[in-house]
Design an enzyme around this catalytic site. Sequence first.
Site, PDB file in Angstrom:
ATOM      1  N   SER A 136      27.607 -41.438  -5.581  1.00  9.58           N
ATOM      2  CA  SER A 136      26.818 -42.539  -6.088  1.00  9.58           C
ATOM      3  C   SER A 136      27.741 -43.447  -6.900  1.00  9.58           C
ATOM      4  CB  SER A 136      25.686 -41.965  -6.954  1.00  9.58           C
ATOM      5  OG  SER A 136      24.955 -42.989  -7.566  1.00  9.58           O
ATOM      6  N   LYS A 162      26.450 -44.268  -1.939  1.00  4.66           N
ATOM      7  CA  LYS A 162      25.203 -44.845  -2.476  1.00  4.66           C
ATOM      8  C   LYS A 162      25.598 -45.872  -3.520  1.00  4.66           C
ATOM      9  CE  LYS A 162      21.880 -42.880  -5.631  1.00  4.66           C
ATOM     10  NZ  LYS A 162      20.955 -41.733  -5.826  1.00  4.66           N
ATOM     11  N   LYS A 164      24.532 -48.553  -6.416  1.00  3.89           N
ATOM     12  CA  LYS A 164      23.468 -49.001  -7.319  1.00  3.89           C
ATOM     13  C   LYS A 164      23.333 -50.514  -7.189  1.00  3.89           C
ATOM     14  CE  LYS A 164      22.481 -45.061  -9.364  1.00  3.89           C
ATOM     15  NZ  LYS A 164      21.127 -44.474  -9.418  1.00  3.89           N
ATOM     16  N   ASP A 189      20.464 -47.913  -4.232  1.00  2.00           N
ATOM     17  CA  ASP A 189      19.486 -47.354  -5.173  1.00  2.00           C
ATOM     18  C   ASP A 189      19.217 -48.400  -6.250  1.00  2.00           C
ATOM     19  OD1 ASP A 189      17.923 -45.887  -6.908  1.00  2.00           O
ATOM     20  OD2 ASP A 189      19.383 -44.270  -7.221  1.00  2.00           O
ATOM     21  N   GLU A 214      16.691 -46.706  -1.967  1.00  2.00           N
ATOM     22  CA  GLU A 214      16.065 -45.774  -2.905  1.00  2.00           C
ATOM     23  C   GLU A 214      15.369 -46.526  -4.043  1.00  2.00           C
ATOM     24  OE1 GLU A 214      18.673 -42.473  -3.833  1.00  2.00           O
ATOM     25  OE2 GLU A 214      17.800 -42.208  -5.822  1.00  2.00           O
ATOM     26  N   ASP A 239      12.562 -41.597  -5.521  1.00  3.41           N
ATOM     27  CA  ASP A 239      13.254 -40.715  -6.463  1.00  3.41           C
ATOM     28  C   ASP A 239      12.356 -40.541  -7.696  1.00  3.41           C
ATOM     29  OD1 ASP A 239      14.820 -39.756  -8.572  1.00  3.41           O
ATOM     30  OD2 ASP A 239      16.508 -41.083  -8.259  1.00  3.41           O
ATOM     31  N   LYS A 263      15.333 -33.862  -6.707  1.00  2.00           N
ATOM     32  CA  LYS A 263      16.154 -33.358  -7.809  1.00  2.00           C
ATOM     33  C   LYS A 263      15.389 -32.180  -8.391  1.00  2.00           C
ATOM     34  CE  LYS A 263      18.057 -37.890  -8.989  1.00  2.00           C
ATOM     35  NZ  LYS A 263      18.227 -38.943 -10.018  1.00  2.00           N
ATOM     36  N   GLY A 291      21.101 -35.995  -7.821  1.00  2.00           N
ATOM     37  CA  GLY A 291      21.802 -35.425  -8.975  1.00  2.00           C
ATOM     38  C   GLY A 291      21.474 -36.143 -10.268  1.00  2.00           C
TER      39      GLY A 291
HETATM   40  O1  OSB Z   1      18.822 -42.640  -9.568  1.00  2.00           O
HETATM   41  O2  OSB Z   1      19.703 -41.015  -8.489  1.00  2.00           O
HETATM   42  C1  OSB Z   1      19.614 -41.715  -9.504  1.00  2.00           C
HETATM   43  C2  OSB Z   1      22.339 -40.724 -11.882  1.00  2.00           C
HETATM   44  C3  OSB Z   1      21.643 -40.723 -13.031  1.00  2.00           C
HETATM   45  C4  OSB Z   1      20.332 -41.072 -13.048  1.00  2.00           C
HETATM   46  C5  OSB Z   1      19.707 -41.420 -11.890  1.00  2.00           C
HETATM   47  C6  OSB Z   1      20.405 -41.399 -10.709  1.00  2.00           C
HETATM   48  C7  OSB Z   1      21.762 -41.088 -10.711  1.00  2.00           C
HETATM   49  C8  OSB Z   1      22.602 -41.133  -9.541  1.00  2.00           C
HETATM   50  C9  OSB Z   1      23.830 -40.271  -9.480  1.00  2.00           C
HETATM   51  O3  OSB Z   1      22.424 -41.903  -8.641  1.00  2.00           O
HETATM   52  C10 OSB Z   1      23.548 -38.838  -9.359  1.00  2.00           C
HETATM   53  C11 OSB Z   1      24.741 -37.954  -9.446  1.00  2.00           C
HETATM   54  O4  OSB Z   1      25.766 -38.230  -8.799  1.00  2.00           O
HETATM   55  O5  OSB Z   1      24.672 -36.925 -10.163  1.00  2.00           O
HETATM   56 MG    MG Z   2      17.842 -42.715  -7.744  1.00  2.00          MG
END
Ligand code: OSB
Ligand code: MG
Length: 369
Positions: A136, A162, A164, A189, A214, A239, A263, A291
């Site tokens: 991510s 992924k 953001k 995401d 996402e 999510d 998760k 995660g």
């Molecule tokens: O939205 O999935 C999410 C990290 C922190 C909070 C929300 C998210 C995320 C990630 C990364 O996208 C997750 C990871 O690599 O642990």
């Molecule tokens: Mg997410």
Amino acid sequence: MKIHRIDRYRVRLPLRIPFETSYGRLTEKAFDILVLTDELGNQGMGELVPFEQPDYIEETIDTARVIIEKHLIPLLKNTNIQHPEEVSALFDEVKGNQMAKSSLETAIWDLFAKRNRKSLKTYFYDTRVQIPVGISVGIQTDLTKLLNQITQYIALGYQRIKLKIRPGYDLEPIDVIRNKFPDIPLMVDANSAYTITDIPHLVQLDAYNLAMIEQPFAANDFLDHAQLQKELKTDICLDENIRTLKDCELAFSLGSCRSINLKIPRVGGITEAMKIVDFCKERELLVWLGGMFESGVGRALNLQFASQKIFTFPGDISASDRYYHEDIITEPFEIQNGEIIVPDGVGIGVSLAQEKLLKYGAFDTLWIK
Ligand code: OSB
Ligand code: MG
């Protein structure tokens, strides 16, 4: 099995590079490691993962600590647990607060597996020994730097990117990545940053062959997501919305998404997560493992669970050094050819590095029988 003692490490690990999302910027991750001891002296551990700010979902590490100490630990005292599947029912009288529940529930699964001298994955279906992983990538407005970062991650073997996104930072970075990497599995995401009036804008994302989008809309919205999914060819993944099996049923029946980011902590632990996997399997919803910037303890749990063959889509389960200089387990996770090896030892299969825990954190005891 009876719980005789609960200890805790409160840890803060600095992130190697700050991570930016549509809602904020993180430079350090706070988490607790809970260590539960049974009447025979076996120990199991679980990670408490919520953020310090209520900006991803409403739970924070502080609210979770209160729920654990005042409401969940009292339910465990003097309870004889035959099987960890009983724990989610035991916690049912406490509403919500899934991440608080998960820290204890997953520690009890680890403890149960260790008590039986078994790897945790032996309690799951159809597992394999190494799993494909994705990464991510935070918001990086300098697109040259963004592209350099992603190039490095792909060179390390990450099998899915992924990105953001947020309003004003979507089509352009996606276009730049797609131009350089036309075939890499790519998804985005939004962490709830858009609203229904953005639908005409979001349908433009269909041009980029994204694996999924996402959580474009609010964490409690199912209807607007269903409207968008009708107009969008690309799959929507939920999510933040998904806290229970019921949320998956609702999303499925309304057509709010075609994919679930699962998760374990966000659904209260392993037992609910298993129900969600079963539901997704039956309904042909794509389920994959997300995660929470876990340390080695939560990461080991995620690997055990994601070893199930149903998790074909690479999870947000990167190597320890993607986020942290040092991990708090003795053997940090490494990526090899785009995969991470699932630990094979008893329980979640990792051991705590005491000196690291005390370097980055503090120890206290929450309860002794
Ligand atoms: O939205 O999935 C999410 C990290 C922190 C909070 C929300 C998210 C995320 C990630 C990364 O996208 C997750 C990871 O690599 O642990
Ligand atoms: Mg997410």
